[in-house]
Design an enzyme around this catalytic site. Structure first.
Site, PDB file in Angstrom:
ATOM      1  N   ARG A 168       0.842  -1.134  -0.119  1.00 56.87           N
ATOM      2  CA  ARG A 168       0.007   0.000   0.067  1.00 56.87           C
ATOM      3  C   ARG A 168       0.941   1.208  -0.066  1.00 56.87           C
ATOM      4  NH1 ARG A 168      -3.184  -2.966   3.410  1.00 56.87           N
ATOM      5  NH2 ARG A 168      -4.855  -4.089   2.175  1.00 56.87           N
ATOM      6  N   LYS A 176       3.683  12.270 -10.701  1.00 57.75           N
ATOM      7  CA  LYS A 176       2.915  11.465 -11.572  1.00 57.75           C
ATOM      8  C   LYS A 176       3.674  10.440 -11.943  1.00 57.75           C
ATOM      9  CE  LYS A 176       0.138  15.053 -13.796  1.00 57.75           C
ATOM     10  NZ  LYS A 176      -0.113  15.312 -15.166  1.00 57.75           N
ATOM     11  N   GLU A 211      11.412  20.121 -23.558  1.00 59.11           N
ATOM     12  CA  GLU A 211      10.553  20.311 -22.138  1.00 59.11           C
ATOM     13  C   GLU A 211      11.098  21.666 -21.319  1.00 59.11           C
ATOM     14  OE1 GLU A 211       7.830  18.665 -21.516  1.00 59.11           O
ATOM     15  OE2 GLU A 211       8.118  16.701 -22.255  1.00 59.11           O
ATOM     16  N   LYS A 231       8.726  23.620 -12.075  1.00 59.64           N
ATOM     17  CA  LYS A 231       7.661  22.539 -11.977  1.00 59.64           C
ATOM     18  C   LYS A 231       7.425  22.463 -10.505  1.00 59.64           C
ATOM     19  CE  LYS A 231       6.210  18.071 -13.537  1.00 59.64           C
ATOM     20  NZ  LYS A 231       6.363  16.976 -14.380  1.00 59.64           N
ATOM     21  N   GLU A 282      -3.388  18.735 -10.337  1.00 60.81           N
ATOM     22  CA  GLU A 282      -3.733  19.270 -11.708  1.00 60.81           C
ATOM     23  C   GLU A 282      -5.189  19.805 -11.724  1.00 60.81           C
ATOM     24  OE1 GLU A 282      -1.578  17.713 -14.961  1.00 60.81           O
ATOM     25  OE2 GLU A 282      -3.485  18.336 -16.398  1.00 60.81           O
ATOM     26  N   ARG A 310      -1.302  23.708 -12.987  1.00 57.66           N
ATOM     27  CA  ARG A 310      -0.605  22.723 -13.510  1.00 57.66           C
ATOM     28  C   ARG A 310      -0.967  22.110 -14.860  1.00 57.66           C
ATOM     29  NH1 ARG A 310       1.500  17.286 -10.036  1.00 57.66           N
ATOM     30  NH2 ARG A 310       2.862  16.495 -11.679  1.00 57.66           N
ATOM     31  N   ASN A 337       1.095  21.374 -19.717  1.00 54.97           N
ATOM     32  CA  ASN A 337       0.955  20.733 -20.944  1.00 54.97           C
ATOM     33  C   ASN A 337       1.088  21.526 -22.213  1.00 54.97           C
ATOM     34  OD1 ASN A 337       0.033  17.971 -20.306  1.00 54.97           O
ATOM     35  ND2 ASN A 337      -1.487  19.453 -18.941  1.00 54.97           N
ATOM     36  N   HIS A 372       1.452  19.948 -25.642  1.00 53.97           N
ATOM     37  CA  HIS A 372       1.353  18.393 -25.557  1.00 53.97           C
ATOM     38  C   HIS A 372      -0.080  17.788 -25.949  1.00 53.97           C
ATOM     39  CE1 HIS A 372       4.744  18.565 -22.624  1.00 53.97           C
ATOM     40  NE2 HIS A 372       4.724  17.159 -22.488  1.00 53.97           N
ATOM     41  N   HIS A 428       0.850  15.211 -28.470  1.00 54.49           N
ATOM     42  CA  HIS A 428       0.212  13.788 -28.327  1.00 54.49           C
ATOM     43  C   HIS A 428      -0.414  13.256 -29.626  1.00 54.49           C
ATOM     44  CE1 HIS A 428       0.356  13.885 -23.683  1.00 54.49           C
ATOM     45  NE2 HIS A 428       1.395  13.384 -24.308  1.00 54.49           N
ATOM     46  N   HIS A 430       8.932  11.632 -27.899  1.00 52.62           N
ATOM     47  CA  HIS A 430       7.933  12.755 -27.323  1.00 52.62           C
ATOM     48  C   HIS A 430       8.669  14.244 -27.097  1.00 52.62           C
ATOM     49  CE1 HIS A 430       5.312  14.027 -24.107  1.00 52.62           C
ATOM     50  NE2 HIS A 430       6.095  14.401 -23.388  1.00 52.62           N
TER      51      HIS A 430
HETATM   52  N1  LIG Z   1       5.523  11.074 -14.762  1.00 52.19           N
HETATM   53  C1  LIG Z   1       5.523  12.429 -15.373  1.00 52.19           C
HETATM   54  O1  LIG Z   1       5.309  13.570 -14.899  1.00 52.19           O
HETATM   55  C2  LIG Z   1       6.124  12.474 -16.911  1.00 52.19           C
HETATM   56  C3  LIG Z   1       6.459  13.249 -17.579  1.00 52.19           C
HETATM   57  C4  LIG Z   1       7.109  13.453 -18.930  1.00 52.19           C
HETATM   58  C5  LIG Z   1       7.247  11.943 -19.327  1.00 52.19           C
HETATM   59  N2  LIG Z   1       6.915  11.120 -18.762  1.00 52.19           N
HETATM   60  C6  LIG Z   1       7.109   9.520 -19.199  1.00 52.19           C
HETATM   61  O2  LIG Z   1       8.585   9.437 -19.436  1.00 52.19           O
HETATM   62  C7  LIG Z   1       8.758   8.599 -20.289  1.00 52.19           C
HETATM   63  C8  LIG Z   1       9.891   9.118 -21.410  1.00 52.19           C
HETATM   64  O3  LIG Z   1      11.088   9.316 -20.512  1.00 52.19           O
HETATM   65  P1  LIG Z   1      12.580   9.375 -21.295  1.00 52.19           P
HETATM   66  O4  LIG Z   1      12.480  10.351 -22.533  1.00 52.19           O
HETATM   67  O5  LIG Z   1      13.423   9.413 -20.145  1.00 52.19           O
HETATM   68  O6  LIG Z   1      12.859   7.931 -21.936  1.00 52.19           O
HETATM   69  P2  LIG Z   1      13.172   6.531 -21.626  1.00 52.19           P
HETATM   70  O7  LIG Z   1      13.075   6.196 -20.037  1.00 52.19           O
HETATM   71  O8  LIG Z   1      12.728   5.459 -22.412  1.00 52.19           O
HETATM   72  O9  LIG Z   1      14.822   6.761 -21.740  1.00 52.19           O
HETATM   73  C9  LIG Z   1      15.203   6.977 -23.003  1.00 52.19           C
HETATM   74  C10 LIG Z   1      16.353   5.767 -23.380  1.00 52.19           C
HETATM   75  O10 LIG Z   1      17.484   6.581 -22.922  1.00 52.19           O
HETATM   76  C11 LIG Z   1      18.312   5.264 -22.180  1.00 52.19           C
HETATM   77  N3  LIG Z   1      18.930   5.962 -21.312  1.00 52.19           N
HETATM   78  C12 LIG Z   1      18.566   6.377 -20.114  1.00 52.19           C
HETATM   79  N4  LIG Z   1      19.661   7.000 -19.302  1.00 52.19           N
HETATM   80  C13 LIG Z   1      20.635   7.094 -20.273  1.00 52.19           C
HETATM   81  C14 LIG Z   1      22.132   7.631 -20.193  1.00 52.19           C
HETATM   82  N5  LIG Z   1      22.346   8.530 -19.135  1.00 52.19           N
HETATM   83  N6  LIG Z   1      22.918   7.403 -21.090  1.00 52.19           N
HETATM   84  C15 LIG Z   1      22.539   6.536 -22.080  1.00 52.19           C
HETATM   85  N7  LIG Z   1      21.205   5.980 -22.112  1.00 52.19           N
HETATM   86  C16 LIG Z   1      20.311   6.456 -21.259  1.00 52.19           C
HETATM   87  C17 LIG Z   1      17.443   4.430 -21.761  1.00 52.19           C
HETATM   88  O11 LIG Z   1      17.753   3.039 -21.426  1.00 52.19           O
HETATM   89  C18 LIG Z   1      16.389   4.620 -22.783  1.00 52.19           C
HETATM   90  O12 LIG Z   1      16.384   3.596 -23.955  1.00 52.19           O
HETATM   91  C19 LIG Z   1       7.523   8.327 -21.148  1.00 52.19           C
HETATM   92  O13 LIG Z   1       7.156   7.122 -20.577  1.00 52.19           O
HETATM   93  C20 LIG Z   1       6.649   9.332 -20.605  1.00 52.19           C
HETATM   94  O14 LIG Z   1       5.172   8.999 -20.533  1.00 52.19           O
HETATM   95  C21 LIG Z   1       6.490  11.062 -17.200  1.00 52.19           C
HETATM   96 ZN   LIG Z   2       6.261  16.294 -21.921  1.00 52.29          ZN
END
Ligand SMILES: NC(=O)c1ccc[n+]([C@@H]2O[C@H](COP(=O)([O-])OP(=O)(O)OC[C@H]3O[C@@H](n4cnc5c(N)ncnc54)[C@H](O)[C@@H]3O)[C@@H](O)[C@H]2O)c1
Ligand SMILES: [Zn+2]
Length: 370
Positions: free
Chosen positions: A122, A144, A186, A228, A238, A242, A246, A249, A253, A267
């Site tokens: 939990r 999130k 971003e 942020k 949100e 907040r 977006n 986005h 999206h 993204h």
């Molecule tokens: N929770 C939130 O508020 C929020 C906000 C924005 C995005 N997201 C989510 O985040 C995700 C995207 O995150 P991302 O862009 O970090 O992608 P990701 O986590 O897929 O990482 C991208 C790639 O980079 C590699 N990688 C990571 N760190 C590295 C490093 N230091 N050196 C070399 N390679 C490295 C990873 O193995 C992966 O293949 C999406 O799923 C999205 O929905 C969440």
């Molecule tokens: Zn984003």
């Protein structure tokens, strides 16, 4: 030098620490949070290979025992199947509610780990050690967490705040250039939605940041996290401000979805193009001057990011109608009407509820959609 950005959320307050080489201090930074000297680290093979040894060494030095759970890299890991495997592995590792698990990687690892932490017994605590620029400025902050469902991305999740975020810009040195640019989009978003002086700073220093200048990276990550953090603290769930996060986005999206969330469009690239569209739409509606939209788009393009539909190979094949339909699925919409984040100028975004979907469709056609 380490910069600390506090996120004031009452009993759930935490710090975001940003620095160059901070990974080596992970043990001493995390130790005060632990009820016993044991953590579980969740990471993918790429990050373990590039930076795992440094983290393990840092934890060892502080006398913290650690075990690693490896998750396959990539978006498909944000699934029910991986969540199940991760939860079972965390329970096998003996994680207790008062323990801390560490999400070590990009947004995929952070979102999956955060969600697992929110439901294990939990809810156990977790820390974020983000290793992509996107994760450092965005996904690791704000609480999130989510996995993807058949009906769409991030549809199953929880709000669960981390206990600490440690962003070491040194880890960005191994990040592919395209991933770095995607995270940069971003950063531009924060400037565009509410901080014109920061946009000036990015105009002057964005190139150095993308070229690997660590002090520029620390500044931009800290500045973005502070913004942020401030917005999240004011509106954790949100219901208002907040939503400004977006910016870019809703259009973005739709483009990501049209490409099937494939690596043809990241993204961040989608957000960049989406911001260009949001500013162009704002200008077309008379909310903002053409010159503001032009300045934003030229900044994005100068950094190798798309700023509209025509900048993305293959995007002009999508019909305006299809993109509009994808936009209608956005979580921000209310009562079947479109909510858009628009701008009055660089540094001033606002929420428009009940936007006219026909007008948006026509606009998308003018912008190059079929
Ligand atoms: N929770 C939130 O508020 C929020 C906000 C924005 C995005 N997201 C989510 O985040 C995700 C995207 O995150 P991302 O862009 O970090 O992608 P990701 O986590 O897929 O990482 C991208 C790639 O980079 C590699 N990688 C990571 N760190 C590295 C490093 N230091 N050196 C070399 N390679 C490295 C990873 O193995 C992966 O293949 C999406 O799923 C999205 O929905 C969440
Ligand atoms: Zn984003």
């Amino acid at each position: 030098m380490t910069t600390a950005v506090p996120v004031p959320l009452g009993a759930r307050s935490y710090d975001i620490l940003i620095g160059d080489g901070l990974l080596d201090e992970a043990g001493s930074r995390i130790a005060p949070l632990l009820s016993r000297r044991f953590v579980v680290v969740i990471a993918d093979a790429t990050v373990i290979g590039a930076h795992g040894a440094r983290l393990t060494r840092a934890l060892d030095h502080a006398g913290i025992a650690s075990s690693i759970i490896e998750i396959p890299p990539g978006e498909p890991s944000k699934s029910f199947a991986s969540l199940e495997r991760l939860c079972e592995a965390l329970l096998d590792a003996g994680v207790e509610r008062s323990d801390l698990v560490i999400a070590f990687g990009g947004g995929v690892i952070g979102d999956l780990t955060g969600f697992a932490a929110s439901i294990i017994k939990r809810g156990c605590r977790f820390a974020q050690i983000p290793t992509t620029l996107l994760a450092q400025v965005d996904s690791s902050v704000g609480g999130k967490t989510a996995i993807n469902a058949r009906a769409g991305k991030n549809l199953v999740g929880a709000f669960h705040q981390p206990s600490l975020v440690l962003a070491d810009v040194a880890t960005l040195a191994t990040l592919p250039a395209r991933e770095l640019r995607s995270g940069y989009a971003e950063i531009v978003k924060y400037a565009a939605l509410g901080d014109a002086p920061f946009f000036d700073w990015l105009d002057a220093n964005g190139g150095a940041l993308l070229g690997g200048d660590r002090s520029a990276q620390v500044h931009a990550v800290a500045h973005s996290c502070a913004m942020k953090g401030r917005i999240v603290a004011a509106d954790e769930r949100e219901t208002g401000e907040r939503a400004l996060l977006n910016l870019g986005h809703t259009f973005g999206h739709a483009l990501e979805a049209a490409f099937g969330f494939s690596d043809r469009l990241t993204h961040g690239e989608a957000v960049a193009a989406g911001m260009g569209l949001a500013f162009d739409y704002s200008a077309a509606r008379g909310y903002c001057q053409e010159g503001e939209a032009a300045r934003l788009k030229s900044h994005l393009r100068s950094k190798g990011l798309p700023a509209g539909i025509r900048d993305i190979k293959g995007a002009s094949e999508f019909s305006a109608r299809a993109l509009r339909d994808l936009m209608m699925r956005d979580k921000k919409n209310e009562g079947g009407r479109l909510t858009l984040i628009l701008a009055r100028k660089i540094g001033e975004a606002f929420v428009e509820k009940g936007a006219d979907a026909d007008a948006v469709e026509q606009f998308l056609r003018q912008q190059g959609a079929a």
